[in-house]
Design a protein around this motif. Structure first.
Motif, PDB file in Angstrom:
ATOM      1  N   PRO A 179       0.830  -1.205   0.000  1.00 14.14           N
ATOM      2  CA  PRO A 179       0.000   0.000   0.000  1.00 14.14           C
ATOM      3  C   PRO A 179       0.860   1.248   0.000  1.00 14.14           C
ATOM      4  CG  PRO A 179       0.061  -0.962   2.190  1.00 14.14           C
ATOM      5  CD  PRO A 179       0.758  -1.929   1.283  1.00 14.14           C
ATOM      6  N   LYS A 182       2.337   6.857   4.328  1.00 12.60           N
ATOM      7  CA  LYS A 182       2.488   8.229   4.800  1.00 12.60           C
ATOM      8  C   LYS A 182       3.695   8.207   5.721  1.00 12.60           C
ATOM      9  CE  LYS A 182       0.348  11.801   7.688  1.00 12.60           C
ATOM     10  NZ  LYS A 182      -0.802  12.126   8.576  1.00 12.60           N
ATOM     11  N   GLY A 216      -2.149   0.355   5.901  1.00 14.27           N
ATOM     12  CA  GLY A 216      -2.654   0.832   4.618  1.00 14.27           C
ATOM     13  C   GLY A 216      -3.219  -0.281   3.754  1.00 14.27           C
ATOM     14  N   LYS A 217      -3.920   0.130   2.689  1.00 16.54           N
ATOM     15  CA  LYS A 217      -4.487  -0.818   1.729  1.00 16.54           C
ATOM     16  C   LYS A 217      -3.997  -0.456   0.328  1.00 16.54           C
ATOM     17  CE  LYS A 217      -8.689  -1.755   4.411  1.00 16.54           C
ATOM     18  NZ  LYS A 217     -10.168  -1.761   4.413  1.00 16.54           N
ATOM     19  N   GLN A 246      -6.710   4.682  -6.224  1.00 28.48           N
ATOM     20  CA  GLN A 246      -5.971   5.024  -5.010  1.00 28.48           C
ATOM     21  C   GLN A 246      -6.139   3.948  -3.935  1.00 28.48           C
ATOM     22  OE1 GLN A 246      -3.944   7.536  -4.529  1.00 28.48           O
ATOM     23  NE2 GLN A 246      -4.361   8.764  -6.354  1.00 28.48           N
ATOM     24  N   GLY A 247      -5.022   3.694  -3.241  1.00 29.34           N
ATOM     25  CA  GLY A 247      -5.084   2.855  -2.063  1.00 29.34           C
ATOM     26  C   GLY A 247      -5.212   3.739  -0.829  1.00 29.34           C
ATOM     27  N   THR A 248      -5.182   3.136   0.331  1.00 33.10           N
ATOM     28  CA  THR A 248      -5.232   3.875   1.594  1.00 33.10           C
ATOM     29  C   THR A 248      -3.849   3.877   2.212  1.00 33.10           C
ATOM     30  OG1 THR A 248      -7.505   3.147   1.953  1.00 33.10           O
ATOM     31  CG2 THR A 248      -6.301   4.014   3.852  1.00 33.10           C
TER      32      THR A 248
END
Length: 550
Positions: A179, A182, A216-217, A246-248
């Motif tokens: 994923p 951040k 995240g994904k 988009q992923g997370t």
């Protein structure tokens, strides 16, 4: 954010746009000359026929490139590959390219050739599950004449499929293997490639290695999936080319300090070439690094360059460990010293005939160090570098790094190693670690994400520095920072300070590479500015900028 690249259209798997290449004259016509190849009287094939030699004609370039692109677009991987100098490798790559990348409606539009190089634009529709999106890019091939047959052929490189592809890399479309992340600094401040361009490749690497360890994904992407490197420390990260969905993002905490990172980037900004790195001596945490150009090779952590006289930190520790010298011991630095038939001289033929070792260290007088070559075994410096300073061990930093090398050498090459030449190779992260070890007396492996994240094994030095050596080494570096070659750069900095300058000579280079390694309290940093001159003047200000920002 990773995927594989293989070019090649498998029959029936791709809906081709017919007639885009075939049926028209590629590259805008003939060169106006006869397509006759230059023939050599003594160049004969097996049946006695003359074999064409010499540069390819424009017509040969045009005709062969057209045939290659036409076959590729039509899905005939075997025919296209047969026109290359590596038919097996080309056929495999071309046959799987569109399938791996999920490309349909592939078109190839040639540009204007330049000599034997032919550019072209690849256009395609990416089709993955419910996602349909266009994608285009430019690439090129180079043609040459086959020496055996005289026929023109495409020089096969993976980059023919997509620019920047290396052997084993693949272009893939699908759910990302990790994923998005951040990345945040030690205080929770987000670190982005937009705000910190020099971190771009490292953020990709962190995502590749640690994205799955976050919450995240993954999304769906077109990306370059990098071939696996033999050495995990040299593994290059996958590269996202297009995000289809988009992923997370998952949060990943790093050891970086956003304030110091900004200071590092400002320090190298505007320089043609420069790199700097900083670590925390008490822990080994990597606090900052930066390169100029920001989008170039990451010299700060992966470079491999002679460190010049900054290596004297290690050499001095070794000499004192072995009882061969001490700061207040007479240790002359003559104009000339001969080792293994090589005559070494100091810069400008300077000398310190009756000086102490401290004076020679602070003035960076080479022959005070080289003069001890006769007292040393070939592997003494290698052992000190590895067993005390952790150099050449397999650092598990969390990102690709080069961890320094100090090879065992003999005679003149061993003597040159004592002053950071010969076969010694380092980068700013290595030398920041050396300065950190000098400051604390103990090697602590640099790292950018917590060890607990993946339970990787940190490199450990075999022993800590002897107490007397540690104390004496700090006194030498303090003298250099206050009244030696590092004084100008370190002027006005308070606290526990120490420094060492370096200028590494490079063949066919007018000016040496400038190096500087220093510490101030619990912060150590090092920098290199290639082909710039003296270390204190050129690399010193970069290190000072970080030490002053702390």
């Amino acid at each position: 954010m990773r995927r594989e690249v293989k070019y090649g259209l498998i029959g029936g798997s791709v809906a081709l746009v017919v007639g885009v290449v075939g049926g028209f004259t590629l590259f805008g016509g003939s060169d106006g000359a006869s397509p006759q190849a230059v023939r050599s009287a003594d160049a004969k094939s097996g049946d006695g026929a003359s074999v064409p030699t010499g540069p390819l004609t424009a017509k040969e370039v045009n005709t062969t490139a057209q045939a290659f692109l036409t076959a590729w677009q039509s899905g005939d991987a075997a025919k296209a590959a047969a026109l290359t100098d590596a038919p097996d490798a080309a056929r495999t790559a071309l046959a799987s390219f569109a399938q791996q990348a999920k490309f349909t409606k592939v078109t190839l539009k040639p540009g204007t050739p330049t000599g034997d190089k032919v550019p072209y634009t690849v256009g395609a529709q990416i089709s993955f599950k419910s996602v349909q999106t266009p994608f285009s890019y430019g690439s090129a091939v180079t043609l040459k004449r086959d020496k055996a047959t005289g026929k023109p052929q495409v020089t096969w490189q993976p980059s023919a499929l997509y620019p920047g592809l290396a052997k084993g890399d693949e272009l893939r479309t699908g759910e990302a293997e990790a994923p998005p992340i951040k990345a945040v600094d030690r205080n929770g401040t987000e670190l982005t490639a937009k705000d910190h361009p020099t971190l771009s490749a490292v953020l990709d690497s962190l995502r590749t290695k640690y994205g799955t360890k976050t919450d995240g994904k993954p999304g769906v992407e077109l990306y370059i999936h990098r071939a696996k490197a033999a050495n995990s420390n040299q593994q290059q990260p996958d590269k996202t080319l297009k995000v289809l969905s988009q992923g997370t993002p998952g949060t990943l905490k790093t050891t970086l300090d956003a304030t110091l990172q900004a200071a590092a980037e400002n320090a190298v900004k505007g320089k043609k070439s420069a790199s700097v790195a900083a670590v925390k001596p008490s822990t080994g945490e990597i606090l900052a690094f930066a390169n100029s150009p920001a989008n170039g090779f990451n010299v700060a952590t992966q470079g491999s360059m002679a460190p010049g006289s900054t290596m004297k930190i290690v050499t001095a520790a070794m000499l004192m460990d072995k009882g061969l010298t001490a700061p207040d011991k007479k240790d002359p630095c003559p104009q000339f010293v001969t080792v293994g038939g090589w005559k070494f001289q100091n810069l400008n033929k300077s000398e310190i005939p009756d000086g102490t070792f401290a004076q020679s260290f602070a003035a960076s007088c080479n022959n005070a160090f080289i003069g001890h070559a006769k007292d040393l075994g070939d592997d003494d410096l290698t052992k000190e570098a590895r067993d005390v300073f952790g150099l050449g061990l397999n650092w598990a930093t969390g990102i690709p790094t080069f961890d320094g090398t100090v090879p065992v050498q003999h005679d003149a090459q061993m003597a040159a190693s004592l002053i950071g030449q010969g076969g010694v190779r380092m980068n700013p992260l290595n030398m920041a670690s050396v300065a950190a070890t000098a400051q604390s007396g103990t090697f602590r492996q640099p790292f950018i994400v917590a060890q607990s994240l993946d339970n990787r094994a940190f490199a450990k030095a075999a022993r800590t520095m002897k107490p007397d050596t540690a104390s004496n080494l700090k006194s030498l570096m303090k003298l250099t920072a206050t009244s030696g070659t590092g004084a100008e750069a370190m002027q006005g900095l308070s606290g526990d300070v120490g420094a060492k300058t370096g200028s590494a000579e490079v063949d066919n280079q007018d000016k040496p590479n400038a190096w500087f390694a220093a510490y101030r309290n619990d912060l150590a940093a090092a920098a290199v500015v290639p082909a710039s001159g003296h270390g204190g003047t050129n690399a010193g200000p970069l290190v000072r900028a970080l030490l002053a920002a702390n």
